[in-house]
Scaffold this active site. Structure first.
Site, short mmCIF file in Angstrom:
data_model
loop_
_atom_site.label_atom_id
_atom_site.label_comp_id
_atom_site.label_asym_id
_atom_site.label_seq_id
_atom_site.Cartn_x
_atom_site.Cartn_y
_atom_site.Cartn_z
N LYS A 255 0.82 -1.21 0.00
CA LYS A 255 0.00 0.00 0.00
C LYS A 255 0.85 1.27 0.00
O LYS A 255 0.46 2.29 -0.54
CB LYS A 255 -0.90 0.02 1.23
CG LYS A 255 -2.17 -0.77 1.00
CD LYS A 255 -3.17 -0.53 2.09
CE LYS A 255 -4.39 -1.40 1.82
NZ LYS A 255 -5.16 -1.67 3.01
N1 GLU Z 1 -8.66 -6.69 6.09
C1 GLU Z 1 -7.98 -7.75 5.41
C2 GLU Z 1 -7.01 -7.16 4.42
O1 GLU Z 1 -7.11 -5.98 4.09
C3 GLU Z 1 -8.95 -8.62 4.65
C4 GLU Z 1 -9.01 -9.99 5.16
C5 GLU Z 1 -10.07 -10.84 4.51
O2 GLU Z 1 -10.51 -10.52 3.40
O3 GLU Z 1 -10.48 -11.81 5.13
O4 GLU Z 1 -6.11 -7.84 3.97
#
Ligand code: GLU
Length: 473
Positions: A255
């Site tokens: 990111k």
């Molecule tokens: N919040 C997690 C991420 O951004 C996503 C996890 C999921 O999709 O289970 O990688």
């Protein structure tokens, strides 16, 4: 098989979403639509320090721009809200309490120093590091007594008896994991700050998510989450992990590399159809090589076709789809696209170079080539250097009334010994654009006013006679 099909994209608002995140969102969106289900957005902002509302707004705006519309989410609400984890503490507390009563979890009082010592010892015995289970042996009364005394602790999940977990990943197929390899793991801090594993599983359960497509980096979390579901006495969703999208060097996209973010791609003038077609084909083949709209991408989406190989970010492919998407714009839409370019580009000029641009940087480049000082590519410079300077002087005085052919005919009748016309056309192009490639020469020629052409010939004379060294182009 679950009665309802529900898929979600669950981003953490810790930065701008990149192409890899957007591909995850797109695949969930496509599968939901393909199966006639619901697509929702859940914001995973358990990391309070790094999560920011501005990142959430940006990512929602990026997803909307891509056309991945959701039926439930933090901005539109829905029956399973709230859709931000930071607003769901009461739900996690309820589940934690149930787990505590059922002794699925226990308080762990081990200090960081103690845990580091355990780890060092395991490493010295060449064992994989995992929690040794010390506090799991405390009696319930002992645990509660220490908690009541205010001793600091975390909640650990009790993994329980040794066994082999076996499950089917929608992409990676049959998977297995020995529970002994996991060790009792932390799911929450005492003051109610639950961690990713628990919040994510509880939310999928509460939101009735039937299928989860997520990055391969979460593959190793799945066994723990399957155990959580057992403890929560529920069935886990079907998990499918998408191979990571990596940079040409092999490193996963991150990111913090804003350069691959959707926000950056948008700011460069890439069109949503181009980005969706590029992403949809990363690890999922489509029989058609045409630019497909979302409806067509949905129709041909097939979970069984998702491959296991890592996809490599390829700017050439992205540019390919962008050219296709630009070609579909009618004149008015193209003008609107060009108007949004950060480089202020005259609409006539934009229309002239339309076939030769991929993004806003190209538009700026062509504006500079046609309106700025003459700046030559090495090939264009060689073409100008090789021509008889009389041709360049002729251009200055003649000014080029009529088309290129009339101009060259006038020059050749004034200079019977001149080079054939076919050798002069590339020189004209080099003078007018600084390059040997670009839009059709006749259109460029007539785009210039006579005084504009004179100036270009004047400049070409100067370049022609300038000493080879120190030439500034
Ligand atoms: N919040 C997690 C991420 O951004 C996503 C996890 C999921 O999709 O289970 O990688």
């Amino acid at each position: 098989m679950q009665a309802t099909i529900r898929l979600r994209f669950a981003p953490s608002p810790t930065g701008a979403i990149h192409l890899g995140n957007a591909r995850t969102a797109l695949f969930n969106f496509l599968l939901a639509a393909r199966l006639g289900g619901t697509f929702l957005i859940r914001v995973e902002d358990t990391d309070r320090e790094r999560s920011e509302l501005r990142h959430e707004s940006q990512l929602l705006s990026d997803l909307r721009w891509l056309g991945l519309l959701w039926a439930e989410g933090p901005d539109v609400g829905g029956p399973h809200g709230p859709y931000r984890q930071s607003e769901r503490s009461a739900i996690y507390a309820r589940h934690l309490e149930r787990c505590r009563k059922g002794e699925r979890i226990y308080p762990c009082f081990c200090s960081m120093e103690q845990l580091a010592r355990d780890r060092a010892e395991q490493e010295s015995r060449r064992q994989a590091p995992r929690y040794v289970g010390r506090c799991g042996k405390l009696s319930r009364t002992e645990g509660e007594r220490r908690l009541a005394q205010g001793e600091s602790a975390v909640w650990r999940w009790r993994v329980g008896r040794s066994r082999t977990l076996v499950w089917e990943d929608l992409v990676f197929g049959s998977r297995r994991m020995e529970t002994d390899e996991l060790g009792d793991f932390v799911i929450s801090h005492m003051e109610g700050r639950v961690g990713f594993l628990f919040a994510n599983a509880v939310d999928d359960l509460e939101m009735e998510v039937s299928h989860v497509l997520r990055g391969e980096d979460h593959l190793s979390n799945t066994a723990r989450q399957i155990l959580l579901y057992e403890g929560l006495e529920s069935r886990p969703p079907e998990y499918g992990h998408l191979p990571l999208l990596v940079n040409p060097g092999g490193a996963p996209l991150a990111k913090r590399e804003g350069a691959r973010s959707i926000a950056w791609v948008r700011s460069q003038g890439f069109l949503p159809d181009a980005v969706c077609n590029y992403l949809a084909r990363l690890g999922h083949p489509y029989a058609s090589s045409d630019l497909l709209d979302l409806t067509k991408l949905i129709e041909a989406f097939d979970l069984g076709k998702i491959g296991r190989a890592r996809a490599v970010m390829d700017p050439v492919q992205l540019a390919h789809w962008q050219k296709q998407a630009l070609a579909r714009l009618d004149a008015r839409m193209f003008e609107a696209w060009a108007r949004d370019a950060p480089a202020c580009v005259n609409p006539d000029l934009a229309a002239l170079v339309r076939e030769n641009v991929v993004d806003y940087a190209d538009l700026g480049l062509w504006r500079d080539r046609l309106e700025g000082r003459v700046s030559l590519t090495p090939e264009a410079r060689a073409a100008v250097a090789a021509v008889d300077p009389a041709f360049l002087r002729f251009g200055v005085t003649d000014g080029g009334v009529g088309d290129t052919r009339a101009f060259i005919d006038r020059y050749r009748s004034a200079h019977p010994e001149a080079a054939p016309a076919r050798q002069l056309y590339p020189v004209l192009r080099a003078i007018l654009t600084g390059s040997l490639e670009g839009p059709e020469l006749g259109r460029i020629w007539s785009w210039y006013r006579p005084e504009g052409r004179r100036e270009r010939f004047q400049e070409a004379c100067r370049i022609h006679t300038a000493p080879a060294q120190g030439r500034q182009t």
